[in-house]
Design an enzyme around this catalytic site. Structure first.
Site, mmCIF file in Angstrom:
data_model
loop_
_atom_site.group_PDB
_atom_site.id
_atom_site.type_symbol
_atom_site.label_atom_id
_atom_site.label_comp_id
_atom_site.label_asym_id
_atom_site.label_seq_id
_atom_site.Cartn_x
_atom_site.Cartn_y
_atom_site.Cartn_z
ATOM 1 N N CYS A 2 0.838 -1.202 0.000
ATOM 2 C CA CYS A 2 0.000 0.000 0.000
ATOM 3 C C CYS A 2 0.872 1.251 0.000
ATOM 4 O O CYS A 2 2.011 1.221 0.472
ATOM 5 C CB CYS A 2 -0.857 0.034 1.250
ATOM 6 S SG CYS A 2 -1.813 -1.436 1.513
ATOM 7 N N ARG A 27 4.857 0.153 -6.385
ATOM 8 C CA ARG A 27 4.898 -0.659 -5.173
ATOM 9 C C ARG A 27 3.889 -1.810 -5.206
ATOM 10 O O ARG A 27 3.985 -2.736 -4.421
ATOM 11 C CB ARG A 27 4.605 0.223 -3.954
ATOM 12 C CG ARG A 27 5.634 1.307 -3.739
ATOM 13 C CD ARG A 27 5.181 2.249 -2.666
ATOM 14 N NE ARG A 27 5.074 1.588 -1.390
ATOM 15 C CZ ARG A 27 6.022 1.574 -0.464
ATOM 16 N NH1 ARG A 27 7.145 2.195 -0.689
ATOM 17 N NH2 ARG A 27 5.859 0.947 0.672
ATOM 18 N N TRP A 74 -3.294 -2.514 -1.301
ATOM 19 C CA TRP A 74 -2.984 -3.905 -1.685
ATOM 20 C C TRP A 74 -3.750 -4.758 -0.686
ATOM 21 O O TRP A 74 -3.418 -4.794 0.494
ATOM 22 C CB TRP A 74 -1.473 -4.119 -1.578
ATOM 23 C CG TRP A 74 -0.974 -5.410 -2.130
ATOM 24 C CD1 TRP A 74 -0.666 -5.687 -3.436
ATOM 25 C CD2 TRP A 74 -0.682 -6.608 -1.400
ATOM 26 N NE1 TRP A 74 -0.210 -6.972 -3.551
ATOM 27 C CE2 TRP A 74 -0.219 -7.565 -2.321
ATOM 28 C CE3 TRP A 74 -0.780 -6.977 -0.061
ATOM 29 C CZ2 TRP A 74 0.162 -8.843 -1.956
ATOM 30 C CZ3 TRP A 74 -0.408 -8.263 0.315
ATOM 31 C CH2 TRP A 74 0.053 -9.171 -0.633
ATOM 32 N N ASN A 100 -1.363 1.914 6.033
ATOM 33 C CA ASN A 100 -0.580 0.791 5.502
ATOM 34 C C ASN A 100 -0.285 -0.128 6.674
ATOM 35 O O ASN A 100 0.062 0.345 7.750
ATOM 36 C CB ASN A 100 0.765 1.259 4.936
ATOM 37 C CG ASN A 100 0.612 2.064 3.673
ATOM 38 O OD1 ASN A 100 -0.488 2.210 3.144
ATOM 39 N ND2 ASN A 100 1.716 2.590 3.184
ATOM 40 N N GLY A 101 -0.367 -1.436 6.455
ATOM 41 C CA GLY A 101 -0.031 -2.381 7.518
ATOM 42 C C GLY A 101 -1.231 -3.240 7.880
ATOM 43 O O GLY A 101 -2.236 -3.272 7.151
ATOM 44 N N GLU A 481 17.003 -18.140 -8.410
ATOM 45 C CA GLU A 481 16.637 -16.792 -8.866
ATOM 46 C C GLU A 481 15.998 -16.846 -10.262
ATOM 47 O O GLU A 481 15.027 -16.148 -10.528
ATOM 48 C CB GLU A 481 17.876 -15.883 -8.835
ATOM 49 C CG GLU A 481 17.680 -14.470 -9.341
ATOM 50 C CD GLU A 481 16.599 -13.675 -8.616
ATOM 51 O OE1 GLU A 481 16.062 -14.142 -7.607
ATOM 52 O OE2 GLU A 481 16.270 -12.584 -9.107
ATOM 53 N N LYS A 485 12.244 -15.472 -10.982
ATOM 54 C CA LYS A 485 11.967 -14.430 -11.985
ATOM 55 C C LYS A 485 10.886 -14.901 -12.937
ATOM 56 O O LYS A 485 9.946 -14.180 -13.246
ATOM 57 C CB LYS A 485 13.227 -14.089 -12.804
ATOM 58 C CG LYS A 485 14.252 -13.220 -12.186
ATOM 59 C CD LYS A 485 13.884 -11.756 -12.040
ATOM 60 C CE LYS A 485 13.186 -11.481 -10.762
ATOM 61 N NZ LYS A 485 13.919 -11.463 -9.525
ATOM 62 N N GLU A 488 7.315 -15.200 -11.200
ATOM 63 C CA GLU A 488 6.636 -14.002 -10.699
ATOM 64 C C GLU A 488 6.102 -13.088 -11.792
ATOM 65 O O GLU A 488 5.138 -12.368 -11.561
ATOM 66 C CB GLU A 488 7.495 -13.223 -9.699
ATOM 67 C CG GLU A 488 8.682 -12.506 -10.267
ATOM 68 C CD GLU A 488 9.450 -11.722 -9.205
ATOM 69 O OE1 GLU A 488 8.834 -11.184 -8.287
ATOM 70 O OE2 GLU A 488 10.681 -11.633 -9.339
ATOM 71 N N HIS A 504 16.617 -37.161 -6.522
ATOM 72 C CA HIS A 504 15.941 -37.558 -5.286
ATOM 73 C C HIS A 504 14.440 -37.323 -5.347
ATOM 74 O O HIS A 504 13.785 -37.225 -4.312
ATOM 75 C CB HIS A 504 16.572 -36.817 -4.096
ATOM 76 C CG HIS A 504 18.025 -37.139 -3.941
ATOM 77 N ND1 HIS A 504 18.463 -38.240 -3.264
ATOM 78 C CD2 HIS A 504 19.119 -36.537 -4.453
ATOM 79 C CE1 HIS A 504 19.791 -38.297 -3.336
ATOM 80 N NE2 HIS A 504 20.212 -37.265 -4.050
ATOM 81 N N LYS A 603 6.016 -4.299 -4.573
ATOM 82 C CA LYS A 603 7.459 -4.070 -4.657
ATOM 83 C C LYS A 603 8.130 -4.281 -3.309
ATOM 84 O O LYS A 603 9.187 -4.884 -3.227
ATOM 85 C CB LYS A 603 7.733 -2.655 -5.181
ATOM 86 C CG LYS A 603 9.216 -2.313 -5.326
ATOM 87 C CD LYS A 603 9.881 -3.180 -6.357
ATOM 88 C CE LYS A 603 11.377 -2.962 -6.422
ATOM 89 N NZ LYS A 603 12.068 -4.118 -7.043
HETATM 90 O O1 M6R Z 1 13.167 -5.044 -0.769
HETATM 91 P P1 M6R Z 1 13.696 -6.405 -0.511
HETATM 92 O O2 M6R Z 1 14.955 -6.709 -1.274
HETATM 93 O O3 M6R Z 1 13.870 -6.715 0.951
HETATM 94 O O4 M6R Z 1 12.585 -7.397 -1.068
HETATM 95 C C1 M6R Z 1 12.671 -8.783 -0.881
HETATM 96 C C2 M6R Z 1 11.686 -9.502 -1.777
HETATM 97 O O5 M6R Z 1 10.381 -9.134 -1.454
HETATM 98 C C3 M6R Z 1 11.936 -9.208 -3.264
HETATM 99 O O6 M6R Z 1 13.236 -9.541 -3.633
HETATM 100 C C4 M6R Z 1 10.941 -10.010 -4.135
HETATM 101 O O7 M6R Z 1 11.191 -11.378 -4.025
HETATM 102 C C5 M6R Z 1 11.006 -9.565 -5.593
HETATM 103 N N1 M6R Z 1 9.681 -9.499 -6.143
HETATM 104 C C6 M6R Z 1 11.761 -10.505 -6.450
HETATM 105 O O8 M6R Z 1 11.815 -10.102 -7.777
#
Ligand code: M6R
Length: 608
Positions: A2, A27, A74, A100-101, A481, A485, A488, A504, A603
């Protein structure tokens, strides 16, 4: 997650708030709303993008004010609907609030307030907070907010308005970030500095349990127990141009291609080849403690966790210091044992990730020295750590983290070399690796040249719904990673794992033509990876190999090969990840997804 923007001053608030919300769009959110105060309270809300809210605002008559608050939501409690969007009011419309929260004890509070005859019209925890403030209001809104916040558990960043004190805002925070920008006869409260810098660069961040009362004439900060506190006013350093798309179609693509220059900035002034040493001003004060450290615990979430895993390998491989890496969300609750001379390293792009912040605090409370590897200057994690090293990769807007990942790995590589040189490494040996480190941005530039080849590989396979990413050693976190990517932003199911783990269980998944991406550049475990490729190939998997330039043998084993420059193994993750970022990008574009704002994602994850 948010976003909050609130304004009190002399400018037309409507346009300023919409512009602020647009800066917060990256965000992640699913609805938006604003309230304007001009003697009367006017609220407009819309589901979906800020553009929808803007269109609705344009059609609404008489929305003129020099004071207002706005929010991108959000959804956490209650569906994505207009009533659930913020701002919220209490049932008497005396209190108006954006939040927010998460208020964790909202259900208990709602029950008590209902028994006292208060009514609710939404499913949100925020409406409960607005009502609680209304219930506790006895003629002083600052006191009512302080009293309400003493009753709630959970996380909050809020801005509150009361119709009895129409020229006043109260803002407060615990957990979620909130800043107050100080202009000339105006104040902007926002959850992110990008909504402030267009108007002023003077600002302060609210600390946990702090409350600020703002009028056009000034502000006063206190705790929720009404003890006076003095905020630390700082200069915001953010170039708004860096947050513009320019000629690129998407922020993610822009940020992928920014990596060579971003890393040059990360390294600038930190690599001293004459002395064969790394210069990290941010941790210099604790150099002795670092050398004495018996164990490093790296903690993070998501992409930052994958970078931290590479950091774990680097610290053991290069600096010979025991290291472990752990999800912050697990570390914070598992009663961790922190030995003497322990160092905890919180890795985070935003510096606001709730779990990472909580893990850091847990480790600090148990006596660890706390370091931060953070991108956003002045963020909560950056402020809470004893020392740290900034990434300096510039603002990352795309939800899928790319340049922050390579920046985090670059900083962790420098930290490992810093430690190694102070402990045992000769200036000669260290300078040799540092020379290679300086060349990494050039290697990334070269890896980026495979962009159209990568696109053609992805075009062949992006209709497939299940992918595997496999690697050994440094390439295991890179495989994780790559899978993250892809899933997501393209919504393809992808799993990353150590290549040896496949036998395994996961090998049962391999069927004809399943895309299996092997990170198979030259390194200590190259031969073993070749064996794993054979095993998958003989079961019909379609092999996509990320390989070292000049490795012609791999062409016989893999169906598709994407070459990257030859880089010393400990430095290779910053280069091998590039094709994986581009693969995910192209898959998402081809499948028609919103690359920069993937569904359900935010974000920065400021709630646990
Ligand atoms: O701001 P941060 O690096 O602490 O965020 C951590 C994760 O939320 C962030 O890396 C998230 O996994 C991304 N969407 C990955 O692309």
């Amino acid at each position: 997650m948010c976003g909050i923007v609130a304004y009190i001053g002399h400018k037309p608030a409507k346009e300023l708030l919409i512009e602020g919300l647009k800066r917060l769009e990256y965000r992640g959110y699913d609805s938006a709303g604003l309230a304007l105060m001009n003697g009367d309270l006017q609220i407009v809300k819309a589901v979906g993008r800020v553009a929808n809210l803007e269109a609705k605002v344009a059609k609404t008559k008489n929305l003129h004010a020099h004071m207002g608050m706005a929010h991108t939501r959000w959804a956490t409690h209650g569906g994505v609907t207009e009533p659930n969007a913020h701002p919220h009011t209490d049932d008497k419309r005396k209190i108006c609030l954006v939040h927010n929260g998460i208020i964790e004890n909202y259900a208990t509070l709602k029950k008590v307030l209902s028994e006292r005859g208060r009514t609710f019209h939404t499913e949100t925890d925020t409406e409960v907070l607005a009502t609680l403030i209304g219930e506790l209001y006895e003629g002083d809104i600052e006191q009512a907010v302080q009293a309400a916040l003493r009753e709630v558990t959970g996380a909050y960043a809020i801005v509150v308005w009361c119709s009895d004190e129409p020229e006043t805002f109260i803002a407060a925070r615990k957990g979620g970030p909130l800043m107050v920008g100080i202009g000339n006869g105006e104040y902007i409260v926002a959850s992110d500095p990008s909504a402030i810098v267009a108007h002023t660069t003077q600002a302060f961040a609210l600390e946990d349990y702090n409350v600020v009362k703002i009028t056009r004439d000034g502000f006063r900060t206190s705790t929720i127990d009404n003890k006076s506190v003095s905020p630390k006013v700082m200069q915001l350093e953010m170039d708004l141009e860096e947050t513009e798309l320019g000629a690129f179609e998407h922020y993610m693509r822009k940020e992928i291609f920014e990596q060579p220059n971003a890393l040059r900035t990360t390294f600038r002034g930190r690599i001293d080849l004459n002395e064969g040493r790394i210069v990290l001003g941010g941790v210099a004060k604790f150099a002795k403690e670092l050398v004495k450290a018996r164990r490093f615990t790296l903690t993070a979430q998501g992409t930052a966790l994958h970078a931290a895993m590479i950091g774990e390998y680097l610290l053991e491989d290069l600096a010979k210091v025991p290291a472990e890496c752990e999800y912050a969300s697990e570390f914070r609750y598992r009663n961790p044992i922190i030995e003497e001379n322990a160092v905890v390293v919180a890795v985070s792009q935003s510096g606001e990730t709730a779990d990472t912040l909580a893990a850091l605090q847990e480790a600090k409370d148990r006596g660890a020295l706390a370091l931060g590897v953070v991108n956003v200057v002045g963020s909560t994690i950056a402020r809470e750590t004893d020392a740290g090293v900034y990434l300096r990769v510039g603002p990352e807007i795309g939800v899928a983290s790319t340049k922050a990942f390579t920046g985090q790995v670059a900083v962790l590589t420098m930290l490992a070399l810093y430690m190694a040189r102070r402990k045992f490494m000769s200036p000669y040996e260290s300078a040799q690796l540092m020379r290679e480190l300086e060349k990494v941005p050039d290697h990334i530039e070269r890896a980026l040249q495979a962009d159209s080849h990568i696109k053609s590989v992805v075009e062949k396979h992006c209709a497939k719904e299940n992918w595997l990413f496999l690697g050994r050693g440094y390439n295991y976190p890179v495989a994780l990673e790559g899978a993250l990517k892809l899933k997501e932003i393209s919504y393809i199911h992808a799993e990353g794992m150590p290549a040896a783990e496949m036998k395994h269980g996961p090998i049962a998944l391999i069927n004809d033509g399943m895309p299996c991406v092997f990170i198979a550049n030259k390194g200590r475990q190259y031969d073993k990876v070749m064996n794993n490729i054979e095993e998958v190939r003989s079961r019909g998997g379609h092999i996509i190999a990320i390989a070292t330039e000049g490795d012609d043998a791999i062409r016989d084993l893999a169906n598709d090969v994407i070459f990257v420059p030859d880089v010393p193994e400990p430095l290779s993750p910053m280069v091998t990840v590039i094709p994986l970022q581009l693969m995910a990008y192209h898959a998402a574009v081809i499948r028609g997804h919103d690359v920069d704002k993937p569904r359900n994602l935010a974000k920065s994850v400021t709630v646990e």
